[in-house]
Design an enzyme around this catalytic site. Structure first.
Site, mmCIF file in Angstrom:
data_model
loop_
_atom_site.group_PDB
_atom_site.id
_atom_site.type_symbol
_atom_site.label_atom_id
_atom_site.label_comp_id
_atom_site.label_asym_id
_atom_site.label_seq_id
_atom_site.Cartn_x
_atom_site.Cartn_y
_atom_site.Cartn_z
ATOM 1 N N GLU A 288 0.961 -1.282 0.053
ATOM 2 C CA GLU A 288 -0.148 -0.173 -0.073
ATOM 3 C C GLU A 288 1.109 1.261 0.058
ATOM 4 O O GLU A 288 2.181 1.263 0.178
ATOM 5 C CB GLU A 288 -0.817 0.087 1.194
ATOM 6 C CG GLU A 288 -1.980 -0.915 1.005
ATOM 7 C CD GLU A 288 -2.967 -1.166 2.338
ATOM 8 O OE1 GLU A 288 -2.970 -0.293 3.183
ATOM 9 O OE2 GLU A 288 -3.987 -1.755 1.959
ATOM 10 N N ARG B 294 -0.378 8.811 1.675
ATOM 11 C CA ARG B 294 -2.053 9.102 1.298
ATOM 12 C C ARG B 294 -2.207 10.667 1.242
ATOM 13 O O ARG B 294 -3.150 10.742 0.644
ATOM 14 C CB ARG B 294 -2.747 8.434 2.317
ATOM 15 C CG ARG B 294 -4.088 7.878 2.191
ATOM 16 C CD ARG B 294 -4.295 6.943 3.290
ATOM 17 N NE ARG B 294 -4.223 5.564 2.981
ATOM 18 C CZ ARG B 294 -4.586 4.538 3.851
ATOM 19 N NH1 ARG B 294 -5.441 4.819 5.004
ATOM 20 N NH2 ARG B 294 -4.536 3.443 3.451
HETATM 21 C C1 SIN Z 1 -7.171 0.721 2.541
HETATM 22 O O1 SIN Z 1 -7.510 -0.276 2.364
HETATM 23 O O2 SIN Z 1 -7.055 1.419 1.679
HETATM 24 C C2 SIN Z 1 -7.243 1.238 3.979
HETATM 25 C C3 SIN Z 1 -6.130 0.504 4.703
HETATM 26 C C4 SIN Z 1 -5.968 1.493 6.054
HETATM 27 O O3 SIN Z 1 -6.603 2.845 6.029
HETATM 28 O O4 SIN Z 1 -4.852 1.270 6.698
#
Ligand code: SIN
Length: 517
Positions: free
Chosen positions: A111, A273
């Site tokens: 991520e 993010r």
């Molecule tokens: C997501 O799945 O994008 C959210 C995961 C998170 O907020 O840690």
């Protein structure tokens, strides 16, 4: 008055996990204002970060977490977070959480702002739901009393120590008090404070409000994370489209179909993010549009449906086949980095009052949380919280609470500070979205703080459960607005158009306490 060793407020992963550990030490009461099924954890799609991959290390996880935190994460606490991760994951496996595997090994994905693939997931994109189901099944089989539809309205504090809670039944408004040796606030986040959110309806900031009224210290409330990609369709709720979708190769495109993320950060679609979320805002403003698009059409159809079954089905129910169509997305309120100040043992500044999870501020997230560190934070500090209470029960340690670091109380407003907007939940959500949202400025923040304070006065004499919840929403919103007003810089998730750079002198926290000592 009914008496328990542990009173746990909230039934998300933080409440259930601590309850399952606490039941071995004493009697446990869980109070939840909804049902045990309706929690914010359930909405967590992405997963849990842990440096268990062969090319990964806890040092890399440590560095990524500190980089995301933009100078305000506590390195000692982050070290504990990353070092204890593998053991806590093993605990979940022992509880029966079915993490996804590939060739017999736990599957790991990436991520935003992670330098390695280190996100464990379950049920594809249903990690929160899988954990919640496993833990709530165990809780229901054990000697834990769960009372649903009960809103905790106040923590009872006697001679400076938390000794119980006051409650209202959400269906009848009947009041009841409960006495507890340890009071745990595990109520989750506050996304419902904003017009657009990925959070569950129960995420109204109750824990922070309860703690502030009990005179616990609150920290970092200006740092609120907006997730870049929530479904944006007229009439549809802003359903989360997990960052893991970009981790598997999805591309953000603007209205002209151009991929734009690389123009904002060299990590492109997987940049931190806050940067991606602001990039979306900027593209939407340029194109005068309500959304951008997420494109996964180049991935194999079978992979999309098996890796992201929940997202796939939800999009399909809105007429979008993500294997063929681009998904319209825009940012939505997602995660509260700040909260009730706690040390690494779950203690707050009020003896007897403990906390963990999103409502707590352990200091690991700093100004911006690294994706999928939140479920991990619950496990690490929830376990330590219970270890601490065990030592207290065995008389090895005192119930002392932690020292305060010198916060200030919220600004005093006079009853003459009225405003023309009638108070309602949606009025608060609109105000927070427009004036305390992703890009802030001093003028709007000052106005928002004043409006919230006047709404608080409107509610002073209301006593029903719904009004009490609204009281929590307003108090939490005030803490966010006033902290954001005080922080005259931009850092991590806190972005001010009138102070658009990061200032060294602001490498410090903003703390609030109702009656500073
Ligand atoms: C997501 O799945 O994008 C959210 C995961 C998170 O907020 O840690």
């Amino acid at each position: 008055m009914p008496k328990y060793d542990y009173i746990i407020v909230g039934s998300g992963i933080a409440g259930l996990y601590t309850a399952l550990l606490a039941r071995q030490l004493g009697t446990v009461l869980i109070l939840t204002k909804g049902t045990i099924e309706e929690t914010n954890t359930r909405y967590a799609q992405g997963g849990i970060a842990a440096a268990i991959g062969s090319n990964d290390s806890t040092n890399l996880h440590f560095e990524d977490t500190l980089a995301a935190g933009a100078g305000l994460s506590d390195p000692e606490h982050v070290r504990i977070l990353v070092d204890e991760a593998a053991d806590r994951i093993q605990d979940l496996i022992n509880f029966g959480v079915p993490f996804d595997t590939i060739h017999g090994e736990i599957a790991l994905t990436r991520e935003g702002a992670h330098s390695r693939d280190r996100i464990l997931h379950a049920g594809g994109d249903a990690t929160g739901e899988q954990i919640e189901m496993t833990l709530s099944r165990l809780a229901q089989m054990s000697r834990i009393t769960v009372l649903e539809n009960i809103l905790v309205t106040d923590v009872i504090v006697e001679q400076g120590r938390a000794t119980g809670v006051r409650t209202l039944d959400g269906r009848t408004d009947l009041a009841a008090d409960y006495e507890g040796h340890f009071i745990l606030l595990t109520t989750g986040g506050a996304g419902r404070i904003f017009r657009y959110t990925t959070n569950s309806p129960v995420a109204t900031g109750d824990g922070v409000a309860l703690a502030y009224r009990a005179n616990a210290e609150i920290r970092d409330m200006e740092f609120y994370q907006f997730h870049p990609t929530a479904l944006r369709l007229p009439g549809a709720p802003p359903f989360l489209i997990s960052e893991a979708v970009r981790g598997e190769g999805a591309i953000l495109r603007n209205k002209q179909g151009k991929a734009f993320a690389k123009n904002y950060h060299n990590l492109g679609d997987l940049a931190p993010r806050d940067i991606v979320a602001r990039a979306l805002l900027s593209e939407m403003a340029k194109d005068n549009s309500d959304n951008v698009f997420l494109d996964v059409t180049h991935l194999h159809d079978a992979k999309i449906a098996t890796r992201f079954p929940t997202i796939y089905k939800t999009c399909l129910s809105h007429g979008i086949d993500m294997a063929k169509d681009w998904i319209p997305v825009s940012p939505a309120a997602h995660y509260m980095m700040g909260g009730i100040v706690t040390n690494t043992w779950g203690e707050t500044t009020v003896p007897g009052l403990f906390t963990c999870g999103e409502t707590a501020c352990t200091g690991v997230h700093g100004a911006n949380r690294l994706a999928s560190n939140s479920l991990l934070e619950v496990l690490i500090f929830g376990k330590r919280l219970i270890q601490k209470t065990k030592s207290i029960l065995e008389d090895k340690e005192e119930m002392s609470g932690i020292p305060t670091s010198g916060g200030s109380s919220l600004a005093k407003h006079s009853s003459r500070d009225t405003n023309d907007i009638p108070l309602s939940f949606s009025a608060i959500q609109n105000l927070m979205w427009e004036q305390v949202g992703m890009i802030r400025n001093g003028h709007d923040l000052a106005k928002a703080s004043q409006t919230l304070a006047s709404w608080e006065m409107d509610l002073a004499n209301e006593i029903g459960a719904q009004d009490q919840e609204l009281r929590n929403v307003i108090l939490t919103a005030r803490l966010m607005a006033e902290a954001a007003l005080q922080r005259t810089e931009s850092r991590g998730a806190h972005s001010r158009s009138d102070f658009d750079s990061t200032a060294n002198e602001w490498e410090k926290h903003i703390n609030f306490q109702k009656s500073p000592s």
